[in-house]
Write a protein that holds these residues in place. Structure first.
Motif, PDB file in Angstrom:
ATOM      1  N   GLU A 220       0.963  -1.023   0.044  1.00 36.61           N
ATOM      2  CA  GLU A 220       0.237   0.099   0.155  1.00 36.61           C
ATOM      3  C   GLU A 220       0.904   1.142   0.262  1.00 36.61           C
ATOM      4  OE1 GLU A 220      -1.228  -2.710   2.184  1.00 36.61           O
ATOM      5  OE2 GLU A 220      -2.409  -3.314   0.426  1.00 36.61           O
TER       6      GLU A 220
ATOM      7  N   GLU B 159     -11.322  -0.505  -6.136  1.00 34.17           N
ATOM      8  CA  GLU B 159     -11.664  -0.747  -4.641  1.00 34.17           C
ATOM      9  C   GLU B 159     -11.825  -1.583  -4.300  1.00 34.17           C
ATOM     10  OE1 GLU B 159     -11.535   3.080  -2.925  1.00 34.17           O
ATOM     11  OE2 GLU B 159     -11.127   2.189  -1.180  1.00 34.17           O
TER      12      GLU B 159
ATOM     13  N   ALA C 116     -13.880  -8.677  -2.447  1.00 29.89           N
ATOM     14  CA  ALA C 116     -13.214  -9.680  -2.386  1.00 29.89           C
ATOM     15  C   ALA C 116     -12.522 -11.171  -0.678  1.00 29.89           C
ATOM     16  CB  ALA C 116     -12.278 -10.176  -3.548  1.00 29.89           C
ATOM     17  N   MET C 117     -12.127  -9.708   0.180  1.00 32.12           N
ATOM     18  CA  MET C 117     -12.126  -9.366   1.328  1.00 32.12           C
ATOM     19  C   MET C 117     -12.014  -9.860   2.531  1.00 32.12           C
ATOM     20  SD  MET C 117      -8.788  -9.202   2.541  1.00 32.12           S
ATOM     21  CE  MET C 117      -9.089 -10.443   3.641  1.00 32.12           C
TER      22      MET C 117
ATOM     23  N   ARG D  89     -11.453  -5.215  -4.253  1.00 35.20           N
ATOM     24  CA  ARG D  89     -11.232  -5.573  -3.652  1.00 35.20           C
ATOM     25  C   ARG D  89     -11.695  -5.533  -2.548  1.00 35.20           C
ATOM     26  NH1 ARG D  89      -8.053  -1.458  -6.053  1.00 35.20           N
ATOM     27  NH2 ARG D  89      -8.068  -0.010  -3.861  1.00 35.20           N
ATOM     28  N   ASP D  90     -12.389  -4.508  -1.824  1.00 34.32           N
ATOM     29  CA  ASP D  90     -13.030  -5.047  -0.598  1.00 34.32           C
ATOM     30  C   ASP D  90     -14.065  -5.906  -0.296  1.00 34.32           C
ATOM     31  OD1 ASP D  90     -11.032  -2.998  -0.072  1.00 34.32           O
ATOM     32  OD2 ASP D  90     -13.479  -1.452  -0.013  1.00 34.32           O
TER      33      ASP D  90
ATOM     34  N   TYR E  51     -15.515 -11.550   1.315  1.00 35.26           N
ATOM     35  CA  TYR E  51     -16.014 -13.171   1.249  1.00 35.26           C
ATOM     36  C   TYR E  51     -15.464 -13.388   1.706  1.00 35.26           C
ATOM     37  CZ  TYR E  51     -16.828 -16.832  -1.434  1.00 35.26           C
ATOM     38  OH  TYR E  51     -16.964 -18.077  -2.143  1.00 35.26           O
ATOM     39  N   ALA E  52     -13.482 -13.043   2.068  1.00 31.43           N
ATOM     40  CA  ALA E  52     -12.534 -14.712   2.569  1.00 31.43           C
ATOM     41  C   ALA E  52     -13.205 -14.608   3.767  1.00 31.43           C
ATOM     42  CB  ALA E  52     -11.333 -13.823   1.979  1.00 31.43           C
ATOM     43  N   ASP E  53     -12.934 -13.214   4.758  1.00 32.69           N
ATOM     44  CA  ASP E  53     -13.836 -13.243   6.008  1.00 32.69           C
ATOM     45  C   ASP E  53     -14.703 -14.544   6.525  1.00 32.69           C
ATOM     46  OD1 ASP E  53     -11.466 -11.706   6.264  1.00 32.69           O
ATOM     47  OD2 ASP E  53     -12.480  -9.508   6.456  1.00 32.69           O
TER      48      ASP E  53
END
Lengths: 318, 94
Positions: free
Chosen positions: A97, A296, A302-303, A299-300, A305-307
């Protein structure tokens, strides 16, 4: 740590490099070594990423399927090279980042060659032949640089890079052997890309502030002027071979030095482009910043979903 | 708080019969995406037949500062090597 202890560590460190030992991420290193490497590796990564933009401009207009798949593969390689280099850079303790932030705010530089526009299809040929050609000359010595992760990334990059130059030269050769209009297009591209390609190898030795230290750390094995001479010597016969003319009236073979003598480089232009006043600086940076911003939500998502998947897994286990 | 995609280490087996070797790292939201990205980033030219991804934070690494106490003890144990032992010349292969 006391100053004396640091001095001692620095000495041991310099000796290790002199013995051709590699430095690995968790090894002790002088702060200046870390900073210089972050600067150089990140600039290199940024150049790969921004370098996709001028070529991306021609993917949908490539003249044949053969040219299109080659260009797509080349641009994908550049994304890959950027990613190898970013991850090598992160081993020095800076986050992805932060690296993007430095690029997007203009704090970090990328190779100024990518601030020139790609006006015709021949520019894709000229970029592969000249820009990738100059890049290879810059990069090959880096395969044996002192910082392990950088050297390993460069070995992968160099292995993949040679197809880039060949596909560019093939484009130029095909155009040069084509209709008069096509040949003129190739010559025009050479005229526009020649001088910026020479500048790409960096300021003259007298102006280059980092050379001495970089040589010591094997971040550089040859000076900018040596690399530039090597590039000219190797490229001029290639131009002759396909009947194109290098746009330099002072260019001539020097029997004594066994090198080509060449004309004055317009360094004012170089510094103007470095300072942000090139033809496409604003366009390149805003394309990059927009791509990052517009991605953005992806990315958010996907994150998130992963969580959620992780939470479900834990719940099931209980 | 905003969460960034974590870092993953990528290991690739270049062909059957060889071990997985560290190839580099990348960012991905989860393991599945890390595998897909690893395929695109590290095996564009048939460099592999199998990929492992491990989230970087799960790797415990030795510290180079402790290299002395960790690895030096092996240096004076020459009796662990076959050349330490003397044999009559008549014994050709052992």
């Amino acid at each position: 740590m006391s100053e004396k202890e640091i001095k001692n560590l620095e000495e041991i460190f310099e000796q290790r490099i002199a013995r051709d030992e590699k430095i690995e991420p968790k090894d002790w290193m002088p702060e200046k070594y870390r900073k210089t490497h972050i600067r150089q590796i990140s600039q290199h990564a940024h150049s790969e990423i921004v370098g996709m933009l001028p070529e991306g401009n021609w993917i949908s207009r490539a003249p044949s399927l053969r040219r299109k798949v080659a260009l797509l593969a080349k641009v994908q390689d550049e994304a890959g090279h950027g990613l190898y280099l970013y991850s090598a850079c992160e081993t020095l303790g800076i986050s992805r980042e932060e690296l993007y932030e430095q690029l997007h705010t203009g704090k970090a530089k990328y190779s100024s060659i990518f601030n020139y526009p790609t006006l015709t299809w021949a520019d894709i040929g000229a970029i592969g032949w000249l820009v990738d050609g100059a890049a290879i000359i810059n990069q090959v010595p880096l395969c044996s640089t002192s910082y392990g992760p950088y050297a390993r990334a460069m070995i992968r990059v160099c292995k993949e890079e040679s197809f880039h130059q060949r596909q560019g030269y093939e484009i130029m050769m095909t155009l040069a052997n084509g209709t008069p209009d096509q040949k003129e297009m190739a010559q025009d591209a050479l005229n526009r890309w020649w001088w910026p390609s020479l500048m790409m190898l960096g300021p003259t030795d007298a102006e280059s502030v980092h050379t001495e230290q970089s040589m010591k750390w094997k971040l550089k094995r040859k000076t900018n002027d040596e690399l530039r001479q090597q590039f000219i010597d190797q490229t001029v016969p290639q131009a002759d071979l396909i009947g194109l003319t290098i746009p330099d009236s002072d260019l001539k073979w020097n029997e004594e030095t066994k090198h080509y003598d060449f004309g004055e480089i317009d360094w004012d232009e170089f510094w103007q482009v470095v300072k942000g006043h090139g033809p496409c600086n604003k366009e390149r940076l805003s394309a990059r910043v927009n791509a990052w911003k517009e991605g953005e939500w992806v990315r958010d998502a996907a994150m998130a979903y992963a969580d959620k998947q992780q939470e479900n897994k834990i719940k099931k286990a209980i | 708080m905003k969460k960034n995609w974590p870092l993953w280490e990528v290991f690739v087996r270049s062909k059957n019969g060889l071990e997985h070797r560290h190839f580099g790292s990348l960012h991905a939201a989860d393991a599945e995406m890390a595998l897909e990205n690893a395929r695109d980033v590290y095996t564009r030219r048939s460099e592999g037949v199998s990929i492992w991804v491990v989230e970087s934070k799960n790797i415990t690494a030795s510290n180079p500062e402790n290299s002395g106490e960790l690895f030096e003890p092996a240096q004076d144990k020459v009796y662990r090597h076959p050349t330490f032992y003397t044999l009559p010349d008549e014994v050709k292969h052992m």
